[in-house]
Design a protein around this motif. Structure first.
Motif, PDB file in Angstrom:
ATOM      1  N   ARG A 428     -26.711  -7.940 -32.312  1.00  0.00           N
ATOM      2  CA  ARG A 428     -25.197  -7.939 -31.937  1.00  0.00           C
ATOM      3  C   ARG A 428     -24.959  -6.638 -31.200  1.00  0.00           C
ATOM      4  O   ARG A 428     -24.312  -6.707 -30.265  1.00  0.00           O
ATOM      5  CB  ARG A 428     -24.476  -7.763 -33.157  1.00  0.00           C
ATOM      6  N   ARG A 432     -23.703  -5.825 -26.588  1.00  0.00           N
ATOM      7  CA  ARG A 432     -22.637  -4.859 -26.218  1.00  0.00           C
ATOM      8  C   ARG A 432     -23.034  -3.813 -25.148  1.00  0.00           C
ATOM      9  O   ARG A 432     -22.377  -2.890 -24.790  1.00  0.00           O
ATOM     10  CB  ARG A 432     -22.143  -4.552 -27.399  1.00  0.00           C
ATOM     11  N   ASP A 518     -19.311   5.261 -33.082  1.00  0.00           N
ATOM     12  CA  ASP A 518     -18.815   3.962 -33.736  1.00  0.00           C
ATOM     13  C   ASP A 518     -19.596   3.748 -34.901  1.00  0.00           C
ATOM     14  O   ASP A 518     -20.188   2.522 -35.158  1.00  0.00           O
ATOM     15  CB  ASP A 518     -18.518   2.950 -32.887  1.00  0.00           C
ATOM     16  N   SER A 521     -18.594   0.684 -37.305  1.00  0.00           N
ATOM     17  CA  SER A 521     -18.685  -0.578 -37.069  1.00  0.00           C
ATOM     18  C   SER A 521     -20.190  -1.316 -36.859  1.00  0.00           C
ATOM     19  O   SER A 521     -20.237  -2.340 -37.475  1.00  0.00           O
ATOM     20  CB  SER A 521     -18.077  -0.798 -35.415  1.00  0.00           C
ATOM     21  N   ALA A 586      -8.986  -1.958 -38.593  1.00  0.00           N
ATOM     22  CA  ALA A 586      -8.636  -2.764 -37.471  1.00  0.00           C
ATOM     23  C   ALA A 586      -9.813  -3.350 -36.938  1.00  0.00           C
ATOM     24  O   ALA A 586      -9.735  -4.618 -35.948  1.00  0.00           O
ATOM     25  CB  ALA A 586      -7.712  -1.815 -36.447  1.00  0.00           C
ATOM     26  N   ASP A 587     -10.880  -2.747 -37.032  1.00  0.00           N
ATOM     27  CA  ASP A 587     -12.118  -3.168 -36.410  1.00  0.00           C
ATOM     28  C   ASP A 587     -12.737  -4.563 -37.002  1.00  0.00           C
ATOM     29  O   ASP A 587     -13.443  -5.323 -36.525  1.00  0.00           O
ATOM     30  CB  ASP A 587     -13.219  -2.219 -36.050  1.00  0.00           C
ATOM     31  N   VAL A 589     -11.488  -7.239 -38.266  1.00  0.00           N
ATOM     32  CA  VAL A 589     -11.108  -8.631 -37.679  1.00  0.00           C
ATOM     33  C   VAL A 589     -12.085  -8.965 -36.490  1.00  0.00           C
ATOM     34  O   VAL A 589     -12.427 -10.161 -36.520  1.00  0.00           O
ATOM     35  CB  VAL A 589      -9.787  -8.700 -37.214  1.00  0.00           C
ATOM     36  N   ASP A 590     -12.242  -8.096 -35.567  1.00  0.00           N
ATOM     37  CA  ASP A 590     -13.364  -8.324 -34.719  1.00  0.00           C
ATOM     38  C   ASP A 590     -14.723  -8.505 -34.970  1.00  0.00           C
ATOM     39  O   ASP A 590     -15.617  -9.498 -34.691  1.00  0.00           O
ATOM     40  CB  ASP A 590     -13.118  -7.370 -33.548  1.00  0.00           C
ATOM     41  N   LEU A 591     -15.255  -7.673 -36.307  1.00  0.00           N
ATOM     42  CA  LEU A 591     -16.583  -7.745 -36.661  1.00  0.00           C
ATOM     43  C   LEU A 591     -16.809  -8.806 -37.623  1.00  0.00           C
ATOM     44  O   LEU A 591     -17.918  -9.497 -37.335  1.00  0.00           O
ATOM     45  CB  LEU A 591     -16.964  -6.317 -37.220  1.00  0.00           C
ATOM     46  N   GLY A 593     -14.723 -11.678 -37.989  1.00  0.00           N
ATOM     47  CA  GLY A 593     -14.559 -13.063 -37.200  1.00  0.00           C
ATOM     48  C   GLY A 593     -13.882 -13.603 -38.295  1.00  0.00           C
ATOM     49  O   GLY A 593     -12.935 -13.417 -39.097  1.00  0.00           O
ATOM     50  N   GLU A 594     -14.419 -15.121 -38.569  1.00  0.00           N
ATOM     51  CA  GLU A 594     -13.770 -16.084 -39.351  1.00  0.00           C
ATOM     52  C   GLU A 594     -13.844 -15.731 -40.867  1.00  0.00           C
ATOM     53  O   GLU A 594     -13.167 -16.317 -41.595  1.00  0.00           O
ATOM     54  CB  GLU A 594     -14.660 -17.423 -39.256  1.00  0.00           C
TER      55      GLU A 594
END
Length: 836
Positions: A428, A432, A518, A521, A586-587, A589-591, A593-594
């Motif tokens: 992953r 990036r 980071d 994350s 807050a990260d 939700v992006d990390l 996902g579903e």
């Protein structure tokens, strides 16, 4: 298998015997003057194919390949080569490949039939590593399905050979006795309260002074090795005695120095983990000192975590260690336990399969086309709970679909060769960009290798960012919060990080500043189940999987609101966090996902006997955001109230006297006549929707329930005819001859009771009855002071016989009251009327 085994057995036996003689009889330092003929490679049944020799450890694989190459008078990479993770020495003429067990799994995935392989040898199989058991199962599967000419040889000095022979289809067992010099066993147990490291250091000093030759000392881990080395350095050993460490996380140069022969006139003390137990020959060793302990990983399906446990060695392991002292001459083995403890050692080392995290195995089998382990033969099948938990983690990482099918991402994870968590993080990160790869590679290396920080009398700080600073900044500018830096481990971590960057195509090293690393994350990608939210008190956290975790209050991370725990010790009720990084929620939700779910929750809250209505965004057991629902669905609120009442029981409702009395009357009628509703708790709970549901509309708390709601609700269970007949069949009160209306007690559904003063029933000839005369009441006849004087269900008989005995007693106690001779003709007395 259908391979004609007869020509294979003598060829393999001859090769083993030749190699054994060459190893035992070659003088130390013989080097390239000793050449061993490899006639086995020319056997027709090999047909030019290779031999693969599996060794359980990287150091053993390199050493075995180097030793065979020397015996051939060649360099490694010619006839004999090796392949280990992130390193290989293989050439176009290589016929014998020495590999670690995980490499064989890769080979089987790339070439399931092993077309270029004629013989697979599993060495030191008694260690029962997870990779070894997996490799053997997959090789047997390939032989059964695709290659009936594939030869398989399992070797060990201490293995239960009969069990392995059965697994291989009753394969023949070859024995090569070899030559082992006598080894004297001595016991030097610890004294009560004595530390292991101090005791071992003392035994080393005594032995160096009393015995000749070099020493091999077995200790459970790198920490114990370091502390024993420090103890020996505090009081130096005699001149020309050098101390070497030997464990898997050391740089290769230090490992090679530990196993090399001592220089002329020198002796060495090698402090080793179980890595030196098998496969390695350390030149000049005459004395073995065995602490008797080993460190093994134990996986808990309950918590989904692995912890390291220090356990007593098995009999097989102790004998393997003892044998290191008798390779070249008679030797000595000093065991740091008692003879009684020695007699109680378990026979064999427990298979790693039974205690390991099986997520790597689940991924390997999925890639190999065997998603169900029952499709393969095993000495010890994978435990179902641990294997299932491994598949759940792989699904969480995106390696498997929810129904268990392998994804493209899962195949890429397996090809990378890292532990599944780290492989997912690395891949992953590669998506990036180069800098993300560099950060992920450093984190992967830090997690894989020995910790580069040492605490001063306590565990080092848990913050992984301190370690990243040490990798990316000038060492003299780093603040380590009371810890010291292990520079040797630091070098190893840098090397491994560089290897991961190269493997992912990010060759150019980058040095981003710490604010941009980071780490949280990235760790959340590898350890999504170990995202942690702080509870009310500092240092106490809740993990996503619902487990508790703690940090010492002295650790700076104890104040963080959110963490990701990369390493935990699961030995207590709450896991102890050893390595972690802060995380911005807050990260997530992006990390994630579903996996981050927002739901409207309308649920019963037992503490307040009410329904809560809120919108909650959560990740597993962790709440990311929560707000109240202003207008929740009324039907859902009612359903939650009913569910809460069913869970708590009817006693949670505020039963008025009228409601209790009505329920008892109906329970009596249910028992006495047909067609009346059941008033038992089970029946009323089952029909809550029908009789209480309408009265719950518009409320959220049981305290808001109307006072008459239970009475009205229960009455709603009756038909119109039953309501009309209720007071006739089971009245709540009965009128007595005195004119008093006396309550009927229906608490016993089989025996309704009326308690009345005897004087009020003068003139009443027969017992009152209920249900249209079918059920007599039980009369509790009372004195003027309302004390019982008689209980009867046959009033006529009482007037004829029992009354006169009662009358005699009552006249004596209550002389002012009238006690007639004929109670059937006497006027009933109401109130306190007295005799005139």
């Amino acid at each position: 298998m259908s391979l004609p085994i007869e020509p294979v057995i003598p060829a393999v036996a001859a090769a083993l015997a030749t190699a054994r003689r060459a190893v035992l009889e070659a003088p130390p330092g013989a080097g390239k003057t000793t050449r061993v003929p490899l006639a086995l490679l020319d056997e027709p049944w090999l047909a030019g194919r290779k031999i693969v020799l599996l060794e359980p450890r990287r150091l053993a694989a390199r050493a075995a390949a180097a030793r065979m190459a020397v015996m051939l008078g060649e360099s490694v990479g010619e006839t004999v080569g090796y392949r280990i993770r992130l390193d290989s020495r293989i050439g176009p003429r290589t016929r014998i490949e020495v590999v670690t067990e995980g490499i064989l799994t890769r080979m089987l995935q790339d070439d399931p039939a092993l077309d270029r392989i004629g013989l697979v040898i599993f060495d030191e199989f008694h260690e029962r590593s997870l990779a070894g058991d997996t490799g053997l199962a997959l090789t047997l599967g390939a032989a059964a399905l695709l290659r009936d000419d594939l030869a398989i040889l399992v070797m060990s000095a201490t293995l239960d050979g009969a069990a392995v022979a059965r697994l291989l289809g009753d394969a023949p067992v070859l024995r090569s006795e070899g030559r082992l010099f006598p080894v004297e066993t001595r016991f030097r147990p610890l004294r009560t309260g004595q530390r292991l490291e101090g005791h071992v250091a003392a035994v080393i000093r005594d032995t160096v002074s009393a015995e000749r030759g070099s020493l091999l000392v077995f200790l459970p881990g790198a920490g114990e090795i370091r502390r024993v080395a420090e103890a020996l350095a505090a009081t130096p050993l005699p001149e020309r005695v050098t101390v070497h460490a030997l464990h898997g996380s050391l740089p290769l140069a230090e490992q090679d120095a530990a196993i090399a022969a001592p220089r002329a006139g020198e002796r060495k003390v090698v402090l080793a983990t179980s890595i030196a137990e098998t496969s390695l020959t350390i030149e000049g060793i005459r004395v073995v000192i065995d602490a008797g302990l080993m460190r093994i990983p134990r996986f808990s399906p309950r918590t989904g975590m692995t912890r390291l446990e220090t356990v007593r060695v098995s009999r097989a392991a102790a004998d393997q260690r003892r044998g290191r002292a008798g390779r070249l001459e008679p030797g000595i083995c000093i065991r740091c336990w008692t003879a009684a403890d020695d007699a109680g050692l378990v026979p064999h080392t427990r298979a790693e399969m039974l205690d390991a995290d099986l997520a790597p195995l689940a991924l390997e089998l999925a890639v190999a086309g065997f998603p169900d382990p029952a499709m393969l033969p095993w000495l010890d099948p994978p435990p179902a709970a641990a294997f299932g938990q491994g598949r759940e983690l792989l699904a969480l990482l995106g390696a498997l679909t929810p129904d268990g099918a392998l994804t493209a991402h899962g195949r890429a994870m397996a090809a990378l060769g890292a532990q599944p968590r780290l492989a997912h993080m690395l891949l992953r990160a590669a998506e990036r960009g180069t800098e993300a790869v560099a950060r992920a590679a450093m984190l992967a290396a830090l997690i894989e290798e020995r910790d580069i920080l040492r605490g001063e009398g306590m565990p080092p700080p848990a913050d992984v960012r301190l370690r990243l600073d040490a990798l990316t900044r000038d060492l003299d500018s780093i603040l380590l919060a009371g810890a010291t830096l292990d520079r040797a481990a630091l070098g190893r971590v840098r090397d491994v990080a560089q290897e991961w960057r190269q493997r992912l195509g990010a060759v150019r090293a980058t040095t981003p500043d710490s604010a941009a690393l980071d780490a949280g994350s990235l760790l959340a990608l590898a350890y999504p189940d170990r995202v942690a939210q702080r509870r009310e008190a500092p240092g106490r956290f809740l993990l996503r999987n619902g487990r508790g975790a703690t940090l010492p209050l002295t650790d700076p991370l104890a104040q963080e609101a959110w963490l990701v725990a990369a390493e935990v010790d699961d030995s207590g009720r709450d896991s102890r966090i050893l390595l972690a990084a802060p995380l911005d929620p807050a990260d997530l939700v992006d990390l994630a996902g579903e996996q981050v779910i927002t739901v409207d929750e309308i649920a019963w809250q037992s503490a307040t006997s009410s329904v809560i209505a809120r919108r909650r965004t959560s990740l597993g057991a962790l709440v990311l955001a929560e707000s109240a629902l202003v207008n929740p669905d009324s039907a859902q609120v009612t359903a939650a109230l009913i569910a809460g009442i069913r869970d708590a029981g009817l006693e949670i409702l505020s039963w008025t006297d009228a409601a209790v009395a009505l329920r008892q009357r109906l329970a009596f009628l249910h028992a006495a006549a047909k067609g009346w509703p059941d008033m038992s708790e089970d029946a009323l709970l089952a029909s809550l929707d029908q009789w209480l549901g309408p009265h719950l509309t518009g409320i959220r708390r049981l305290s808001q329930l109307a006072g008459n709601a239970l009475v009205d609700g229960i009455l709603s269970l009756l038909s119109w005819e039953q309501r009309s007949a209720l007071d006739r069949l089971a009245p709540d009160r009965m009128e007595m001859p005195s004119g008093s209306r006396v309550a009927v007690d229906y608490s016993d559904v089989t025996t309704p009771v009326v308690a009345v003063r005897l004087q009020e029933v003068f003139g009443l000839r027969a017992t009152p009855r209920l249900v249209d005369g079918q059920v007599p009441v039980t009369l509790h006849l009372l004195s003027p002071a309302y004390r019982p004087v008689q209980v009867t269900r046959d009033l006529e008989s009482f007037w004829r016989t029992g009354y006169f005995d009662v009358r005699k007693d009552l006249r004596g106690r209550y002389p002012r009251h009238h006690w007639p001779d004929d109670p059937l003709t006497a006027a009933p007395v109401r109130g306190a009327r007295r005799r005139t």
